[in-house]
Design an enzyme around this catalytic site. Structure first.
Site, short mmCIF file in Angstrom:
data_model
loop_
_atom_site.label_atom_id
_atom_site.label_comp_id
_atom_site.label_asym_id
_atom_site.label_seq_id
_atom_site.Cartn_x
_atom_site.Cartn_y
_atom_site.Cartn_z
N ALA A 130 0.86 -1.19 0.00
CA ALA A 130 0.00 0.00 0.00
C ALA A 130 0.89 1.23 0.00
O ALA A 130 1.21 1.78 1.05
CB ALA A 130 -0.94 0.00 1.21
N ARG A 269 36.41 27.67 -12.82
CA ARG A 269 36.98 26.67 -13.75
C ARG A 269 37.41 27.35 -15.05
O ARG A 269 36.60 27.99 -15.73
CB ARG A 269 35.94 25.58 -14.03
CG ARG A 269 36.35 24.56 -15.08
CD ARG A 269 37.47 23.67 -14.60
NE ARG A 269 37.64 22.53 -15.49
CZ ARG A 269 38.68 21.70 -15.43
NH1 ARG A 269 39.63 21.88 -14.53
NH2 ARG A 269 38.75 20.67 -16.26
N ILE A 338 27.93 20.65 -15.26
CA ILE A 338 28.81 21.83 -15.26
C ILE A 338 30.14 21.51 -14.59
O ILE A 338 31.20 21.99 -15.02
CB ILE A 338 28.10 23.02 -14.57
CG1 ILE A 338 26.96 23.52 -15.46
CG2 ILE A 338 29.08 24.15 -14.27
CD1 ILE A 338 26.06 24.55 -14.81
N HIS A 339 30.10 20.66 -13.57
CA HIS A 339 31.34 20.26 -12.90
C HIS A 339 32.15 19.27 -13.73
O HIS A 339 33.33 19.04 -13.42
CB HIS A 339 31.01 19.61 -11.55
CG HIS A 339 30.76 20.58 -10.44
ND1 HIS A 339 29.61 21.31 -10.33
CD2 HIS A 339 31.54 20.95 -9.38
CE1 HIS A 339 29.66 22.07 -9.25
NE2 HIS A 339 30.81 21.88 -8.66
N GLU A 364 6.01 11.35 -0.30
CA GLU A 364 4.83 12.20 -0.18
C GLU A 364 3.95 12.17 -1.44
O GLU A 364 3.29 13.14 -1.79
CB GLU A 364 5.23 13.66 0.12
CG GLU A 364 5.97 13.85 1.42
CD GLU A 364 5.06 13.81 2.62
OE1 GLU A 364 3.84 13.78 2.44
OE2 GLU A 364 5.58 13.81 3.75
#
Length: 380
Positions: A130, A269, A338-339, A364
């Site tokens: 459930a 960077r 991006i890293h 939730e």
């Protein structure tokens, strides 16, 4: 709609942000790696009055509004997603049902200690069979004299290992149409027959305590029934609507952490002789991330404002939870992109934010359930 924060809300934001920077963020990597929640953090949150923000002062709360509570969830979640989840679950799931539906005696006995940080709150709804179909609960409660006898199983219950009581949903009878009549009960965790195990090995939010609960002939006093016996289902739907606002706020906090790291990294960077923030491809990513973050926060505040104004907020809560969680996942994913290769490494934290964020699309009510909720609100 303008959501300029009041002076009180700004002061709260500054206080929670400072606390999170000093007391939560330094341990975020550790609790993720060890899967151990720092109960000391919650004791300090209780001392500061942050565990009872939306509750009346007479019950140990701060008498604040839902927006203030969302601000706290966001700031704590920004520092550590797992800590933010346990904080949100304590207030919106463990304490709120007693605040809204409990008797005066139940509030004094069970709510006040949660608001003060003497214990955490937990809400036992989900079962192995459930989940999205919460009305299909198989946990059973039978009245035997002056006691309810409860048998069943609950899974993925946040904070249960640190709670002196769990709100448990169980069906008591059948309606004429064959559907269960679901009721809610306050079950002390020290009651004979309550077995709690907290051994889940999770993908993310690992700093949050998550448990399985077995209930075998658990007897609780008749007065531990929470609210109306026949309205337990509608009560937990209202509880979930409020919980969705807090999960949306948590999504904003986690996403903001990832966005800020990506923005800073892009400026520092250097590739091809200049910072990568000068390249249009990166600029477009950052622009989209900033836009989605702001939109998500505004949706959270609108849903919270509607709740505070005692206006219908179920649709807006679903809007906020759905959009903030999915936009947040996109933001975290782009932060890793991006890293580059560094984003895949734990030392840069953005991979943790992505792992933490994934649960926001599931807990939730899944994204699919949110869309069903919205469609029904539209009359479909």
């Amino acid at each position: 709609m303008n959501f300029d924060l009041s002076d009180e809300q700004k002061m709260l934001q500054d206080m929670v942000r400072e606390f999170a920077e000093q007391e939560i963020k330094p341990y975020a990597r550790e609790v993720d790696e060890t899967s151990k929640m720092r109960i000391e953090t919650f004791e300090k949150l209780g001392e500061l009055g942050l565990l009872g923000i939306p509750f009346s002062e007479e019950y140990g709360g701060a008498g604040g509004d839902t927006i203030s509570y969302c601000i706290a969830v966001e700031e704590i979640g920004k520092a550590c997603g797992g800590t933010g989840l346990s904080y949100a679950a304590n207030t919106s799931l463990g304490a709120s049902p007693i605040y809204y539906f409990g008797t005066e005696e139940q509030k004094q006995k069970w709510l006040v200690p949660m608001a003060k940080g003497e214990t955490l709150g937990a809400f036992g709804l989900t079962e192995p069979n459930a989940g999205s179909d919460a009305g299909g609960t198989r946990t059973r409660a039978v009245l035997d004299g002056d006691e309810w006898v409860i048998n069943g199983q609950k899974c993925w219950i946040t904070n249960a290992g640190f709670s002196r009581q769990i709100i448990v949903t169980a069906y008591t009878k059948k309606r004429e149409n064959g559907r269960n009549i679901v009721s809610a009960f306050i079950v002390p965790t020290a009651t004979p027959g309550v077995k709690i195990s907290c051994n889940y090995d999770k993908m993310g939010v690992r700093g949050s305590n998550t448990c399985e609960i077995i209930l075998e002939n658990v007897r609780v006093p008749k007065e531990n029934l929470l609210g109306d016996e026949k309205k337990g289902f509608s009560q937990f739907l209202y509880t979930l609507d409020g919980g969705r606002i807090s999960i949306a706020a948590l999504s904003v906090g986690i996403a903001e952490a990832a966005f800020e790291k990506a923005l800073q990294y892009a400026k520092e960077r250097v590739q091809f002789g200049q910072s990568i923030s000068k390249f249009q491809a990166i600029q477009f990513k950052l622009a989209d991330m900033a836009m989605e973050l702001e939109l998500a926060r505004n949706m959270v505040y609108k849903a919270a404002w509607l709740k505070d104004e005692r206006k219908p907020f179920g649709k807006e809560a679903a809007f906020a939870k759905l959009y903030a969680s999915e936009a947040g996942f996109r933001i975290c994913n782009e932060a890793i992109q991006i890293h580059g290769g560094n984003g895949y490494m734990k030392e840069y934290d953005v991979e943790r934010h992505l792992r933490d964020m994934k649960l926001m699309e599931i807990g939730e009510g899944t994204s699919e359930i949110q869309r069903l909720v919205i469609a029904r609100q539209l009359g479909c």
